[in-house]
Each structure stands twice: as C-alpha cells, then as structure tokens.
Design an enzyme around this catalytic site. Structure first.
Site, PDB file in Angstrom:
ATOM      1  N   ASP A  29      26.481  79.475  70.106  1.00  0.00           N
ATOM      2  CA  ASP A  29      27.251  78.403  69.122  1.00  0.00           C
ATOM      3  C   ASP A  29      28.366  79.645  68.200  1.00  0.00           C
ATOM      4  O   ASP A  29      28.722  79.597  67.437  1.00  0.00           O
ATOM      5  CB  ASP A  29      28.009  77.103  69.087  1.00  0.00           C
ATOM      6  CG  ASP A  29      27.921  76.423  70.694  1.00  0.00           C
ATOM      7  OD1 ASP A  29      29.199  76.489  70.967  1.00  0.00           O
ATOM      8  OD2 ASP A  29      27.338  75.515  70.443  1.00  0.00           O
ATOM      9  N   VAL A  30      27.313  79.957  67.244  1.00  0.00           N
ATOM     10  CA  VAL A  30      27.699  80.584  65.628  1.00  0.00           C
ATOM     11  C   VAL A  30      27.851  81.858  65.753  1.00  0.00           C
ATOM     12  O   VAL A  30      28.370  81.671  65.138  1.00  0.00           O
ATOM     13  CB  VAL A  30      25.608  80.277  65.544  1.00  0.00           C
ATOM     14  CG1 VAL A  30      25.832  80.780  63.574  1.00  0.00           C
ATOM     15  CG2 VAL A  30      25.521  78.525  65.048  1.00  0.00           C
TER      16      VAL A  30
END
Length: 414
Positions: A187-188
C-alpha cells in the site's frame, strides 16, 4: 505553543502552514480510504495541496475503526498516520444530493483520487470520463488492487497482494513458512507511485492545459518494487526463494547474532570486506580464496557466516556497530521502533512533530503527534497545518462554500 521533536533545520517543515508550499493552489478531492490513497494525498498535502477527504456517513474511513491502539480521544492511530493536513466532509454518495455535492466539490478541484473497486465511481456518476468531459483539465487518479480488467473484482488488500505478488515467497527463513512484511508495504509503495503519477500529470497540465487519468494498482506496484528479484526472473528465468536475512547476490549481507541481540552487516564490496575481516580480528579472511571476491563469498556463504558469527558473538551489537562503522563497514543493531526514532534523533534526522490545532468556534483545539515528512525541500518545505480531522469536521464549512459557488462551465479552469 507548538513544539517539534527530532526535526532539525532544513528538514523540519513549517508548523501551522507558515510559508509557501510547493503545491500551494492545488486542490484535491480525495475519495480514497484505508492506506494507499490516503498516504498519497497526505504526501501531497504536506507539500501544500488543499485536500478535502470525502467520507461516508456514520463510519467514515474504514481505518477510523482499526484499533487498538488509539490516541487519548479514542481515534485510531492507523487513521492518524495518513490523514494530517486534510479536511473531512461527509457525503452520502448513494443519494442524488450527495453525488451532486461531490460533483460540485470536484468542479473546484484540480485532482480527484479514488480507490473504489473498478466501476464503482462510474456507477455513481463520478467516473473519469464523465468528470473530465465537464473539465478536461482534471487529473483523475484511480488506485486499484489488480487493475480494471480481469482482476477488477479481486479485493485489493495488502496481505493478499503480498501473497499472490510473490513478496511472501522471498520473505522468511529458508525452512520456515512465507512471511508478510511487518507493515502494509505494498500500500505504501502504491501510494508513492500514485503521488508521483499525479505530480507528473500536474506538470503535463502546466505545459498543455490538459488533464489525464493516472492509474496505479497494488500488484503492478509490488512487481516493480521487487526490483532485483523480479529482474532475476524476467532476465534470467530465476525464481528466487526465501533466504531469511541473507541476500541472493551479496555476502556478507545479513544479520548475525551478537552477544545480546542481532546485528546487521551489509558489506557491498571487497574493500569493505577486508575492513570487516580486520575489525573482527581475522584479516586473513580477505586473502582466503573462498572469500577473496564477492562472487567467492556468495558461493561459500554458509562457511563465511559461521566464521563471522563466532567472532561477533564475543561482544554486544552496539559495540560491534561502533567498531565496524569506525572501520567503514555498514553495520547496526536490529532496533525496536522506539530505538529507531532515538537513533534518528541522534543523527539529527526528522522524527516526530506535534501539530497543534487552533480552537475553532470556541471549541477546544487539539494537537496530534505525527511522524515527520521525510521529504526535505530547501525553498518550500513540508507543512504541518492541520491534525487529522474528526469525521465530518469540515462538512458544514465546505458545503456552505459550495452552495455559494456558481456552477463551473464545462472545461473551466479553477
């Protein structure tokens, strides 16, 4: 009085928005939730963009309920981690009125960010084609798990992508089970790709006046981020496996047990290896035919590890870190997170900032402790203007402004 911790001059940014941000004047309608999208929009907000976070009635962003842990007000620390410098407006997109309010918001924005399942925004009348038909200069960023084609129906959860995307297959010990990374790393990474794509689209719009669609997905972002491991397969057909903390192409490049806790040793060339051998009292290792070059050391990794481990067990990790760093060998203890922040502080690197909130309408203001932005800009540093918002905190303010705005004609610039 606002305070700052662990953030030196040149990195600090500004508290309460003093100064001008690099993205001042850029407005973003943020329909995203959870992590990838909110992380992207927070990065842009730190750089000066005005971000309005659109949340659903009652519950808001999913991560508001992801606790423990929580702060003293009961707000999820997960939510707090990626939502500073934003204003929250509650809109019910299942109603005609809510969708019309959303379109009015978009009409005054430069960028839309959304991470619904592919097709959802189109069904709501808020899809890329419809919104850009009204405003060709709009930049529309869609974040998905597996793209808008055959993978559109697959839920985009980080754990799932780490599994099917191969990251877990190279994470963990050789004889153990596959292991996920300790944070939602995919996600990051996807949030970083999204913010980069948006910045590129803004640059293109500056030059041409035309917006465009930016699309990123979790699986594609992970495959790109697998770098050397992915290249080993793409170029040489090598399917890598789990190696614990060792590296497939470099040795010694892993953790070793010191007397008290593990220490990481990252030797990247023959000069560093010679310095390591000398520092641990075994200078002859650098002349040993098994270890003379990196290729030799990789071929005899197990033997080298045993020899180094025997020497490193004689003292603690902090002792060895000091000795090895003094000799020019990259090394350091395996820190806990509190130790990591303390280490950053000792190095004069950014760590934590306290963002105050001025009382509004006679109510009690609140502050928020935040991890500092890692981006240092000398002329337009990061700004810490607003703590993460309460659900719907700015709904009345934003809707009142929108109700007094004349409708924007198709293609009108903001």
């Amino acid at each position: 009085m606002s305070t700052q911790h662990n953030v030196p001059d040149g990195w600090a940014g500004t508290i309460d928005g003093a100064g001008q941000g690099a993205l001042d004047g850029v407005r973003i309608a943020d329909f995203s939730r959870v992590l990838a999208g909110p992380y992207a929009t927070m990065l842009l907000a730190d750089l000066g963009a005005d971000v309005v976070k659109v949340e659903r009635p009652g519950t808001g962003d999913d991560t508001r309920a992801w606790r423990p842990p929580a702060d003293h007000d009961g707000t999820s620390t997960y939510f707090l981690s990626v939502n500073r410098n934003k204003r929250s407006v509650v809109l019910d997109l299942t109603t005609d009125a809510g969708r019309e309010q959303a379109r009015a918001l978009v009409a005054e924005c430069d960028v839309v960010v959304e991470n619904f399942r592919p097709g959802t925004m189109e069904r709501l009348g808020l899809g890329h084609n419809e919104l850009r038909a009204r405003r060709p200069e709009l930049i529309y960023c869609s974040i998905s798990g597996f793209g808008g084609g055959a993978g559109a129906a697959i839920p985009g959860y980080d754990l799932l992508v780490q599994a099917v995307g191969g990251l877990m297959s190279v994470t963990g010990t050789l004889d153990g089970e596959p292991v996920k990374a300790g944070v939602a790393l995919v996600d990051v990474i996807t949030g970083l790709h999204a913010s980069l794509g948006i910045l590129a689209a803004l640059r293109h719009r500056d030059a041409t006046g035309q917006g465009q669609r930016v699309e990123v997905n979790l699986l594609g972002s992970l495959l790109s981020a697998m770098v050397n491991q992915a290249s080993a397969f793409a170029v040489a057909g090598v399917v890598p496996g789990r190696m614990g903390n060792a590296h497939p192409s470099i040795a010694p490049y892993e953790t070793f047990p010191a007397a008290d806790r593990p220490i990481a040793v990252a030797v990247g060339n023959d000069r560093q290896f010679a310095a390591l051998a000398d520092a641990v009292g075994e200078p002859g290792l650098a002349l040993d035919d098994r270890f003379r070059t990196n290729t030799d050391r990789v071929a005899h990794r197990a033997e080298l590890r045993d020899l180094l481990a025997e020497r490193l067990r004689a003292a603690g990790a902090d002792h060895w870190a000091a000795v090895l760093l003094a000799a020019g060998v990259p090394a350091g203890p395996v820190n806990t997170l509190d130790e990591a922040f303390d280490f950053a502080h000792k190095l004069g690197l950014p760590g934590i900032v306290d963002i105050p909130a001025a009382p509004a309408d006679g109510t009690q203001g609140r502050s928020s402790r935040q991890v500092a932005s890692p981006i240092a800009l000398s002329g337009t540093p990061a700004q810490y203007r607003l703590p993460p918002p309460r659900l719907g905190e700015h709904t009345a303010e934003i809707l009142d402004r929108l109700s007094h705005q004349p409708p924007a004609p198709p293609g009108a610039a903001t």
